[in-house]
Design an enzyme around this catalytic site. Sequence first.
Site, PDB file in Angstrom:
ATOM      1  N   GLY A  12     108.592   7.111   6.128  1.00 13.08           N
ATOM      2  CA  GLY A  12     107.621   6.821   7.366  1.00 13.08           C
ATOM      3  C   GLY A  12     107.748   7.340   8.864  1.00 13.08           C
ATOM      4  N   SER A  13     108.074   8.718   8.949  1.00 17.59           N
ATOM      5  CA  SER A  13     108.201   9.642   9.702  1.00 17.59           C
ATOM      6  C   SER A  13     107.315   9.400  10.503  1.00 17.59           C
ATOM      7  CB  SER A  13     109.095  10.479   9.748  1.00 17.59           C
ATOM      8  OG  SER A  13     108.341  10.959   8.465  1.00 17.59           O
ATOM      9  N   ASN A  14     105.836  10.140   9.500  1.00 15.70           N
ATOM     10  CA  ASN A  14     104.351   9.879  10.007  1.00 15.70           C
ATOM     11  C   ASN A  14     103.685   8.659  10.637  1.00 15.70           C
ATOM     12  OD1 ASN A  14     103.320  12.869   9.373  1.00 15.70           O
ATOM     13  ND2 ASN A  14     104.950  12.097   7.696  1.00 15.70           N
ATOM     14  N   MET A  90     101.699   6.981  -1.917  1.00 11.88           N
ATOM     15  CA  MET A  90     101.992   8.141  -3.024  1.00 11.88           C
ATOM     16  C   MET A  90     101.500   6.837  -3.937  1.00 11.88           C
ATOM     17  SD  MET A  90     103.303  10.019  -0.808  1.00 11.88           S
ATOM     18  CE  MET A  90     103.969  11.555  -2.057  1.00 11.88           C
ATOM     19  N   ASN A 107      94.225   9.388   5.577  1.00 18.50           N
ATOM     20  CA  ASN A 107      95.087  10.196   4.963  1.00 18.50           C
ATOM     21  C   ASN A 107      95.943  11.882   5.749  1.00 18.50           C
ATOM     22  OD1 ASN A 107      97.361   9.874   2.885  1.00 18.50           O
ATOM     23  ND2 ASN A 107      95.516  11.923   1.909  1.00 18.50           N
ATOM     24  N   HIS A 109      97.772  14.694   4.369  1.00 19.38           N
ATOM     25  CA  HIS A 109      98.487  14.889   3.176  1.00 19.38           C
ATOM     26  C   HIS A 109      98.784  17.235   3.755  1.00 19.38           C
ATOM     27  CE1 HIS A 109      98.712  16.650  -1.035  1.00 19.38           C
ATOM     28  NE2 HIS A 109      98.374  17.582  -0.322  1.00 19.38           N
ATOM     29  N   GLU A 174     103.268  17.969  10.432  1.00 22.29           N
ATOM     30  CA  GLU A 174     102.400  16.608  10.322  1.00 22.29           C
ATOM     31  C   GLU A 174     102.398  15.543  11.628  1.00 22.29           C
ATOM     32  OE1 GLU A 174     103.443  14.846   6.273  1.00 22.29           O
ATOM     33  OE2 GLU A 174     104.199  16.858   5.887  1.00 22.29           O
TER      34      GLU A 174
HETATM   35  C1  GAR Z   1     104.535  13.082   4.138  1.00 23.38           C
HETATM   36  O1  GAR Z   1     105.602  14.614   4.152  1.00 23.38           O
HETATM   37  C2  GAR Z   1     103.635  13.186   3.597  1.00 23.38           C
HETATM   38  O2  GAR Z   1     101.943  13.948   4.539  1.00 23.38           O
HETATM   39  C3  GAR Z   1     103.012  13.422   3.109  1.00 23.38           C
HETATM   40  O3  GAR Z   1     104.593  12.272   2.274  1.00 23.38           O
HETATM   41  C4  GAR Z   1     105.387  12.267   3.549  1.00 23.38           C
HETATM   42  C5  GAR Z   1     105.722  11.433   3.895  1.00 23.38           C
HETATM   43  O4  GAR Z   1     106.757  11.352   4.610  1.00 23.38           O
HETATM   44  N1  GAR Z   1     102.724  12.452   1.715  1.00 23.38           N
HETATM   45  C6  GAR Z   1     101.975  12.655   0.440  1.00 23.38           C
HETATM   46  O5  GAR Z   1     102.754  13.723  -0.124  1.00 23.38           O
HETATM   47  C7  GAR Z   1     100.417  12.003  -0.229  1.00 23.38           C
HETATM   48  N2  GAR Z   1      99.730  12.938  -1.178  1.00 23.38           N
HETATM   49  P1  GAR Z   1     106.745  10.184   5.479  1.00 23.38           P
HETATM   50  O6  GAR Z   1     107.234   9.193   4.856  1.00 23.38           O
HETATM   51  O7  GAR Z   1     108.323  10.686   5.955  1.00 23.38           O
HETATM   52  O8  GAR Z   1     106.344  10.269   6.464  1.00 23.38           O
END
Ligand code: GAR
Length: 201
Positions: A12-14, A90, A107, A109, A174
């Site tokens: 969940g950092s994004n 995911m 989204n 990516h 990101e």
């Molecule tokens: C992020 O790098 C995002 O871009 C990727 O998962 C990670 C989640 O990190 N998403 C995908 O690969 C989607 N297919 P986060 O939970 O810390 O945000």
Amino acid sequence: KKRIGFLASGRGSNFQAVIDAIAAGEIPGIGVGLITDNPRAYAIERARNAGIPVRVIDYAEFPSKAVYEEELLAAMRDFQADLFVLAGYMRILGQEIVREFSGRMMNIHPALLPAFPGLHAQRQAVDYGVKVAGCTVHLVDDGTDTGPIIIQRCVPVLQDDDETTLADRILAEEHSVLPLAVKLFCEDRLVLEGRRVRIRP
Ligand code: GAR
């Protein structure tokens, strides 16, 4: 202010980057809720710390993806959101959900789409041997990571990178690009022309 709902499966950092930008007054929006398919997602703690309601819809408890998605769709409708942000969600969403939220679901990516869609994008980039990588924020359509591109950022791939070091470098981008895309949406500055997204000044 736009109502923003989130879907996340993990760290969940994004999600955190977007709610921090909202809290800082950078985005004319309000976080109305987080839905997660994973009861162990750290995103849940982040939402609770920010006072954002959480719905856990544990994928493992459903007999099929179709039944899971009925529950997910109902929860998404409850939020009455103007925008849904997939922040490390995911799973591939089914057509019914994608259609209902068409034009108002984005989204993030971790690749320069259309290269390396799907899972483990950063590993795919390292293994392929590309010299630049990056991230993409796009509107969700009914393909996997194929929707209209809103913003991309690139980073170099260094000689000694592995999946983790490259993923960290991409992740830093990101965290700036996803809040920016959400901000542009909330300011009504994204205009879809065919499959191209134009950003109004
Ligand atoms: C992020 O790098 C995002 O871009 C990727 O998962 C990670 C989640 O990190 N998403 C995908 O690969 C989607 N297919 P986060 O939970 O810390 O945000």
